[in-house]
Each structure stands twice: as C-alpha cells, then as structure tokens.
Enzyme design. Structure first.
Site, PDB file in Angstrom:
ATOM      1  N   LYS A 124       0.820  -1.260   0.210  1.00 40.21           N
ATOM      2  CA  LYS A 124       0.174   0.000   0.146  1.00 40.21           C
ATOM      3  C   LYS A 124       0.963   1.425   0.169  1.00 40.21           C
ATOM      4  O   LYS A 124       0.423   2.248  -0.461  1.00 40.21           O
ATOM      5  CB  LYS A 124      -1.006   0.156   1.123  1.00 40.21           C
ATOM      6  CG  LYS A 124      -2.030  -1.031   1.063  1.00 40.21           C
ATOM      7  CD  LYS A 124      -3.265  -0.869   1.872  1.00 40.21           C
ATOM      8  CE  LYS A 124      -4.423  -1.740   1.525  1.00 40.21           C
ATOM      9  NZ  LYS A 124      -5.639  -1.882   2.620  1.00 40.21           N
ATOM     10  N   LYS A 207      -5.198  -9.620  -5.589  1.00 41.94           N
ATOM     11  CA  LYS A 207      -6.432  -9.624  -4.838  1.00 41.94           C
ATOM     12  C   LYS A 207      -7.650  -8.743  -5.260  1.00 41.94           C
ATOM     13  O   LYS A 207      -7.296  -7.387  -5.994  1.00 41.94           O
ATOM     14  CB  LYS A 207      -6.233  -9.442  -3.492  1.00 41.94           C
ATOM     15  CG  LYS A 207      -7.158  -9.751  -2.592  1.00 41.94           C
ATOM     16  CD  LYS A 207      -6.611  -9.188  -0.866  1.00 41.94           C
ATOM     17  CE  LYS A 207      -6.917  -7.758  -0.740  1.00 41.94           C
ATOM     18  NZ  LYS A 207      -6.985  -7.266   0.577  1.00 41.94           N
ATOM     19  N   LYS A 210     -11.506  -3.513  -2.763  1.00 42.56           N
ATOM     20  CA  LYS A 210     -12.664  -2.556  -2.709  1.00 42.56           C
ATOM     21  C   LYS A 210     -12.134  -1.090  -3.316  1.00 42.56           C
ATOM     22  O   LYS A 210     -12.874  -0.325  -3.693  1.00 42.56           O
ATOM     23  CB  LYS A 210     -13.384  -2.359  -1.362  1.00 42.56           C
ATOM     24  CG  LYS A 210     -12.635  -1.765  -0.056  1.00 42.56           C
ATOM     25  CD  LYS A 210     -13.670  -1.628   0.848  1.00 42.56           C
ATOM     26  CE  LYS A 210     -13.765  -2.875   1.995  1.00 42.56           C
ATOM     27  NZ  LYS A 210     -12.355  -2.872   2.714  1.00 42.56           N
TER      28      LYS A 210
HETATM   29  N1  AQP Z   1     -10.386 -10.594  -2.221  1.00 33.94           N
HETATM   30  C1  AQP Z   1     -10.507 -11.140  -0.987  1.00 33.94           C
HETATM   31  N2  AQP Z   1     -10.647 -12.368  -1.020  1.00 33.94           N
HETATM   32  C2  AQP Z   1     -10.808 -12.718   0.286  1.00 33.94           C
HETATM   33  N3  AQP Z   1     -10.901 -11.973   1.662  1.00 33.94           N
HETATM   34  C3  AQP Z   1     -10.901 -10.865   1.436  1.00 33.94           C
HETATM   35  N4  AQP Z   1     -11.014  -9.913   2.344  1.00 33.94           N
HETATM   36  C4  AQP Z   1     -10.809  -8.777   1.838  1.00 33.94           C
HETATM   37  N5  AQP Z   1     -10.660  -8.989   0.202  1.00 33.94           N
HETATM   38  C5  AQP Z   1     -10.702 -10.179   0.269  1.00 33.94           C
HETATM   39  C6  AQP Z   1     -11.258 -10.027   3.716  1.00 33.94           C
HETATM   40  O1  AQP Z   1     -12.258  -8.949   4.083  1.00 33.94           O
HETATM   41  C7  AQP Z   1     -11.893  -8.608   5.570  1.00 33.94           C
HETATM   42  C8  AQP Z   1     -11.757  -7.478   5.603  1.00 33.94           C
HETATM   43  O2  AQP Z   1     -10.982  -6.836   4.707  1.00 33.94           O
HETATM   44  P1  AQP Z   1     -10.556  -5.162   4.954  1.00 33.94           P
HETATM   45  O3  AQP Z   1     -11.662  -4.516   3.936  1.00 33.94           O
HETATM   46  O4  AQP Z   1     -10.625  -4.679   6.041  1.00 33.94           O
HETATM   47  O5  AQP Z   1      -9.139  -5.072   4.044  1.00 33.94           O
HETATM   48  P2  AQP Z   1      -8.537  -5.471   3.082  1.00 33.94           P
HETATM   49  O6  AQP Z   1      -8.103  -6.936   2.972  1.00 33.94           O
HETATM   50  O7  AQP Z   1      -7.566  -4.461   2.644  1.00 33.94           O
HETATM   51  O8  AQP Z   1      -9.755  -5.255   1.775  1.00 33.94           O
HETATM   52  P3  AQP Z   1      -9.846  -4.634   0.589  1.00 33.94           P
HETATM   53  O9  AQP Z   1     -10.923  -4.718  -0.121  1.00 33.94           O
HETATM   54  O10 AQP Z   1      -8.447  -4.834  -0.430  1.00 33.94           O
HETATM   55  O11 AQP Z   1      -9.858  -3.064   1.219  1.00 33.94           O
HETATM   56  P4  AQP Z   1      -8.864  -1.835   0.945  1.00 33.94           P
HETATM   57  O12 AQP Z   1      -8.930  -1.677  -0.674  1.00 33.94           O
HETATM   58  O13 AQP Z   1      -9.328  -0.876   1.305  1.00 33.94           O
HETATM   59  O14 AQP Z   1      -7.413  -2.108   1.132  1.00 33.94           O
HETATM   60  C9  AQP Z   1     -10.370  -9.432   5.857  1.00 33.94           C
HETATM   61  O15 AQP Z   1     -10.772 -10.524   6.580  1.00 33.94           O
HETATM   62  C10 AQP Z   1      -9.971  -9.802   4.525  1.00 33.94           C
HETATM   63  O16 AQP Z   1      -9.027 -10.919   4.694  1.00 33.94           O
END
Ligand code: AQP
Length: 347
Positions: A124, A207, A210
């Site tokens: 990030k 991955k 969002k």
């Molecule tokens: N692509 C994914 N596959 C499986 N699990 C996922 N999680 C997120 N994306 C996937 C799981 O969702 C939970 C919450 O994640 P988060 O939103 O707090 O943070 P993140 O993992 O950083 O998710 P994003 O969507 O990628 O958010 P941004 O873009 O803001 O960084 C966790 O249990 C995560 O494993």
C-alpha cells in the site's frame, strides 16, 4: 481449527472487522462475512464484528460524508448477510475508544523491524513510503489491539490478513513476556473455505479489492443483476475449455479464480465444480456463475438498501453495540494499564 474449549483461561470469543474504505466486495463477503455468520450461528463463541473506521483513514483521505455513509452501509451489509445484532456485538471501532488506547500500548511493544516486514504496508505504501501516513505503518499494531482488547481467541479472515495475525501473536507474546504475565491470548487465525483469496476479475494474480480504481475488477454487493452478469461476462479468461481437475488450472489463475468463486457461492469445492463440467466452454460457465451470484447476492443487496432507508436505526444499533463492547474492553484496558504501571486505573 482447534477445539475452542481447549484454552480454558479465555472465553471462546471471535473478533473480526472490515474497513469502511469503500463498498463491500464479493471478496469481503466470501473471504470474511460468510465465516462471520457461520461462527455466530454455531453458538460456540461470543462474536464481535467491527467496522474498522479508524483503519479506513490510514491509506488516503476519505471525504467525511463518504466515510460516514460507508460505515452505515457496511453495518447494513453485515446485518443483510446474516449478522444478528442481538447475537453478535456489532460496532464501529471509533465508538469503542479502548481499541485506540490499547493500540498506543502496542505501538510501544511492536518493533520497527516487525512493521517493516508487513507485505500490506509494502504494497500500500508502494515506492513512495515517505509520503504514506504514520497510521498506515502502525495499522497492524492497532489491528492487534482491536483483537486483543477483547481477548479474542479466534479471528476469521481472508488469506491476505494472515501475516497481521502472526504479528498479533508476536505482540501478545512479547507483552506477556516483557511484563511476566499470561494476560493476552495467542489468538488463532481461521482461514477456511474455497475463497480465502478472491482475485480481481481483470487479473487473476491480484486480490479483488474495494479500493481498486477499476470497478470492473470486482463484484460490489450493491451491484445489480445486469452489472454482475456483465462483469463476469467480461472477466479475463482464456479460450481453453474447463479441465476435469484442478491440475489443469495451475497455470490459469483467472479461470481458477472463477471456479473458486463458484464453489464458495455454491458451498462445494473447486474439485466438485470441475468434475461435472470437464470440456465445458467458459462462456457458458460465466453465465452459470453470474446466475448463481445474482441468486445469492440479490437478497443481500435488497436488504442493505432497505436498512439504509433508516440510518438512525443503524446508528442506534452501533451505539448499543459499543455499550455492550465496552463491558468487555474497559476492564481489559484497565488491567493492561495496571500491568504496565500507569497510575489511576485500578478497576
Ligand atoms: N479478495 C479477498 N478475498 C478474500 N478475503 C478478502 N478480504 C478482503 N478482500 C478479500 C477479507 O475481508 C476482510 C476485511 O478486509 P478489509 O476490507 O478490512 O481490508 P482489505 O483486506 O485491505 O480489503 P480490501 O477490499 O483490499 O480493502 P482496501 O482496498 O481498502 O485495502 C479481511 O478478513 C480480509 O481478509
């Protein structure tokens, strides 16, 4: 997963959170929420689920009204997916100040070298780490506090969070060792199911996220049926037919991702999905997948929209959740302060 009763010193308790940094994705749903609901309904655990709003501001500035909207929408998503605010404690992190207070203590326990190794920080912050926020760097210590301020014994997450959970155990162990106590549990990570890592629909090696600038890379829980069908239709794949077993997908990450998603939505395994579709064309499989996704997700997005019509009720649910949460977190923080030697915090 180990028997939750095997750690008698700690109440079997689940904590997990999702950032309101954007809308919910299929990755959040399959990687995290489905398990949240399952662990709530099993009745073996107390369950605490959190909108981690303090984490959401670590990566970039989010417009304040958008952050508030995302937080309420995430709460609606939790409830629509099956989290019952009577059975589980449902909170937004900033309403339970002990998270951030314990986070400070853990900033003083965690070592710089540990934080430097975090792959999510490296991803990030990218090449321009000097311009990244201090909050993004300290994120995993606050995440450890989110978990340990409940003495949580189990944390269901997607695969991407495993390293942060290892760090949580390192922080707990170092705190216990430094102060000669057995106060924080070594929390167990729960990574289960066919979709522990849902990948981008545009790049099967990345991955689904969002905050990916390309909306077509993900399924949002608020997408309508046509949008879901179009996104799956346009998902990156190749012209080869489906193989009969997973070996045939080892060099085809985009197709493997769609098969995993199908299995997770259907509640089966990727092997079972392929067994009955050997030789099938991907065009047909994508239509089947879209139909399945719409059948599973449409009731959730309809319910989310209904709940979002009454934001005051969502705020009441979160305020009540915070009250219940603080019955757990206040004594744990007080005792932590006492252990550390901070004056004036005896229960
Ligand atoms: N692509 C994914 N596959 C499986 N699990 C996922 N999680 C997120 N994306 C996937 C799981 O969702 C939970 C919450 O994640 P988060 O939103 O707090 O943070 P993140 O993992 O950083 O998710 P994003 O969507 O990628 O958010 P941004 O873009 O803001 O960084 C966790 O249990 C995560 O494993």
């Amino acid at each position: 997963m180990s028997d939750p009763t095997s750690a008698p010193a700690f109440t079997p308790r689940v904590f997990s959170g999702i950032q309101p940094s954007g809308g919910l994705t299929l990755g959040n749903y399959l990687g995290a929420m489905v398990k949240f609901v399952d662990m709530q309904d099993r009745g073996d655990f107390e369950t605490v689920y959190c909108m981690v709003d303090l984490h959401a501001i670590t990566a970039k500035l989010i417009e304040p009204a958008t952050l508030a909207h995302n937080t309420r929408e995430l709460c609606a998503g939790f409830i629509a997916a099956g989290i019952d605010p009577e059975k589980s404690i449902l909170i937004n992190q900033s309403q339970v100040p002990e998270h951030a207070q314990l986070g400070w203590i853990f900033n003083c326990v965690a070592r710089m070298g540990w934080m430097d190794r975090m792959t999510q920080w490296k991803d990030k912050a990218g090449k321009d780490a000097e311009r990244a926020s201090l909050g993004l760097y300290a994120y995993p210590a606050l995440m450890a506090a989110d978990i340990l301020v409940y003495h949580a014994t189990h944390v269901p997450v997607g695969e991407d969070q495993m390293q942060h959970l290892e760090l949580t155990r390192d922080i707990a162990a170092k705190f216990n060792h430094d102060y000669g106590v057995d106060f924080f549990p070594l929390t167990e990570t729960v990574v289960e199911g066919a979709a522990t890592r849902v990948m981008s629909l545009k790049d099967g090696t990345k991955k689904m996220s969002k905050s990916d600038p390309v909306d077509a890379s993900r399924i949002n829980l608020t997408d309508d049926a046509d949008t879901i069908a179009k996104k799956f239709r346009k998902a990156k794949t190749d012209p080869e037919p489906l193989p009969g077993s997973l070996d045939g997908l080892s060099a085809r990450p985009d197709v493997r991702n769609l098969v995993n998603i199908f299995a997770a939505l259907e509640g089966t395994t990727p092997e079972a999905v392929l067994a009955s579709r050997e030789g099938g064309m991907l065009g047909h499989f994508k239509v089947e997948l879209a139909d399945l996704a719409v059948a599973k997700l449409a009731p959730i997005s309809t319910e989310m929209a209904r709940l979002m019509d009454d934001p005051a009720e969502i705020d009441r649910i979160l305020a009540r959740g915070a009250e219940r949460a603080r019955e757990i977190t206040v004594p744990i923080l007080q005792r932590t302060y006492e252990i550390v030697g901070l004056v004036g915090h005896a229960p």
